[in-house]
Design a protein around this motif. Structure first.
Motif, mmCIF file in Angstrom:
data_model
loop_
_atom_site.group_PDB
_atom_site.id
_atom_site.type_symbol
_atom_site.label_atom_id
_atom_site.label_comp_id
_atom_site.label_asym_id
_atom_site.label_seq_id
_atom_site.Cartn_x
_atom_site.Cartn_y
_atom_site.Cartn_z
ATOM 1 N N ARG A 79 0.846 -1.200 0.000
ATOM 2 C CA ARG A 79 0.000 0.000 0.000
ATOM 3 C C ARG A 79 0.879 1.247 0.000
ATOM 4 O O ARG A 79 0.617 2.208 -0.714
ATOM 5 C CB ARG A 79 -0.907 -0.003 1.234
ATOM 6 N N HIS A 113 -7.738 -3.279 -12.731
ATOM 7 C CA HIS A 113 -8.990 -2.865 -12.094
ATOM 8 C C HIS A 113 -8.749 -1.870 -10.961
ATOM 9 O O HIS A 113 -9.704 -1.301 -10.430
ATOM 10 C CB HIS A 113 -9.756 -4.076 -11.565
ATOM 11 N N PRO A 115 -6.363 -0.468 -7.253
ATOM 12 C CA PRO A 115 -5.854 -0.957 -5.965
ATOM 13 C C PRO A 115 -6.846 -1.781 -5.164
ATOM 14 O O PRO A 115 -6.448 -2.701 -4.441
ATOM 15 C CB PRO A 115 -5.477 0.335 -5.230
ATOM 16 N N ASP A 116 -8.126 -1.495 -5.271
ATOM 17 C CA ASP A 116 -9.094 -2.264 -4.497
ATOM 18 C C ASP A 116 -9.100 -3.733 -4.889
ATOM 19 O O ASP A 116 -9.510 -4.588 -4.101
ATOM 20 C CB ASP A 116 -10.504 -1.690 -4.679
ATOM 21 N N ALA A 117 -8.649 -4.027 -6.088
ATOM 22 C CA ALA A 117 -8.684 -5.415 -6.563
ATOM 23 C C ALA A 117 -7.474 -6.221 -6.116
ATOM 24 O O ALA A 117 -7.539 -7.455 -6.087
ATOM 25 C CB ALA A 117 -8.784 -5.442 -8.091
ATOM 26 N N TYR A 118 -6.373 -5.551 -5.761
ATOM 27 C CA TYR A 118 -5.185 -6.327 -5.407
ATOM 28 C C TYR A 118 -4.535 -5.902 -4.086
ATOM 29 O O TYR A 118 -3.545 -6.507 -3.656
ATOM 30 C CB TYR A 118 -4.137 -6.252 -6.528
ATOM 31 N N THR A 120 -6.793 -4.825 -1.291
ATOM 32 C CA THR A 120 -7.802 -4.900 -0.245
ATOM 33 C C THR A 120 -7.703 -6.226 0.487
ATOM 34 O O THR A 120 -7.610 -7.287 -0.143
ATOM 35 C CB THR A 120 -9.217 -4.737 -0.840
ATOM 36 N N THR A 121 -7.721 -6.196 1.800
ATOM 37 C CA THR A 121 -7.640 -7.404 2.612
ATOM 38 C C THR A 121 -8.857 -8.286 2.365
ATOM 39 O O THR A 121 -9.988 -7.798 2.312
ATOM 40 C CB THR A 121 -7.579 -7.040 4.108
ATOM 41 N N PRO A 206 -4.802 -11.590 -2.200
ATOM 42 C CA PRO A 206 -6.172 -11.628 -2.724
ATOM 43 C C PRO A 206 -6.607 -13.045 -3.095
ATOM 44 O O PRO A 206 -5.862 -13.803 -3.721
ATOM 45 C CB PRO A 206 -6.093 -10.722 -3.961
#
Length: 288
Positions: A79, A113, A115-118, A120-121, A206
């Motif tokens: 991150r 897609h 940052p939320d796709a790779y 996110t916990t 992920p």
């Protein structure tokens, strides 16, 4: 057999089944290409190791044939580009290259897609995410839940020569990135202490990336390999089927008709030049 039997696209002379016994191809390009195709920066060091970095520096991949251990592939996501990894995955030097490629292909899709796709916990479930999605491809293709151990969910292949282990509870974050004591541990062999090959992934990896690996791992199609490169471990355990070049297709009546129509018309006999193997006529003699 794989649908594409063109020998120009098959890198090998035997098919290995089951595919978890195939071992590595020894070629890094298939695993690197999905990310290189996104324009990630590629660098090499003096030893021949390769490093890929995302344009925003949130993901780094190392292909390390000259690394300090047998961790040939190491992928870390951040991150904060200057902070510790959010998650990490490792594939050792004997892991089938196709499994690595499945992971990097899914990572490339996730990166596109956002940052939320790779980053996110995964949804929490006893600290480590819900493993159900990642193991379902294995269960759907005949893998079996193995003997339960405390805090470890395990599933094995039908031949008992490959296992996926998911450890519940707390795991030291640094151990996950530097040892095989990770949340996810995938390996083939008869002993966890000396596996034929292994792969690990840390807690926040992920689920979609892990599922891509288990989908590829459980695919019933065999993998092509060069017989001389197959490891002695698989002898007597894997099925090796020779790869035969495809036979030319049998012409159909329509093919024959069309070929005949394309032939040039026969020239008149008088116009065909002739030659003979007989000797030339003798020259005329002197006049009498």
């Amino acid at each position: 057999m794989p649908p594409d039997d063109d020998p120009r696209t098959i890198d090998g002379d035997v098919y290995v089944s089951p595919r978890h016994l195939a071992g590595t191809t020894g070629i890094g390009d298939p695993g690197l290409d999905p990310l290189r195709n996104l324009g990630w920066d590629l660098e090499h060091d003096d030893l021949g190791n390769a490093y890929l970095t995302a344009p925003d520096h949130t993901v780094r991949l190392g292909y390390l044939p000259e690394g300090d251990d047998d961790g040939l592939w190491r992928i870390n996501a951040h991150r904060d580009p200057f902070g510790p990894p959010t998650w990490g995955a490792c594939f050792n030097d004997r892991c089938p290259t196709e499994f690595v490629t499945a992971f990097t292909t899914a990572l490339a899709q996730a990166y596109e897609h956002g940052p939320d796709a790779y980053l996110t916990t995964p949804a929490p479930r006893s600290n480590g995410g819900d493993p159900t999605r990642a193991v379902m491809p294995l269960l759907n293709r005949g893998w079996l839940i193995d003997r339960p151990r405390r805090d470890v969910f395990a599933i094995r292949s039908p031949d008992a020569l490959a296992r996926l282990e998911f450890t519940k509870g707390h795991i030291d974050p640094e151990d996950e990135l530097t040892t095989r004591n990770a949340r996810w541990h995938l390996w083939a062999g008869t002993s966890t202490n000396r596996p034929y090959w292994y792969a690990t992934a840390s807690t926040h990896t992920p689920i979609a990336l892990l599922t891509a690996v288990t989908e590829c791992l459980s695919d019933p199609a065999p993998l092509p390999r060069w017989r001389q490169d197959t490891h002695s471990y698989i002898k007597g355990r894997a099925q090796l089927t020779p790869i035969h070049p495809p036979q030319p297709p049998v012409p159909t009546p329509l093919d024959v008709q069309q070929a005949a129509a394309r032939r040039p018309a026969t020239l008149p006999a008088a116009s065909v030049p002739r030659w003979s193997t007989t000797s030339r006529p003798a020259p005329p003699g002197p006049r009498r």
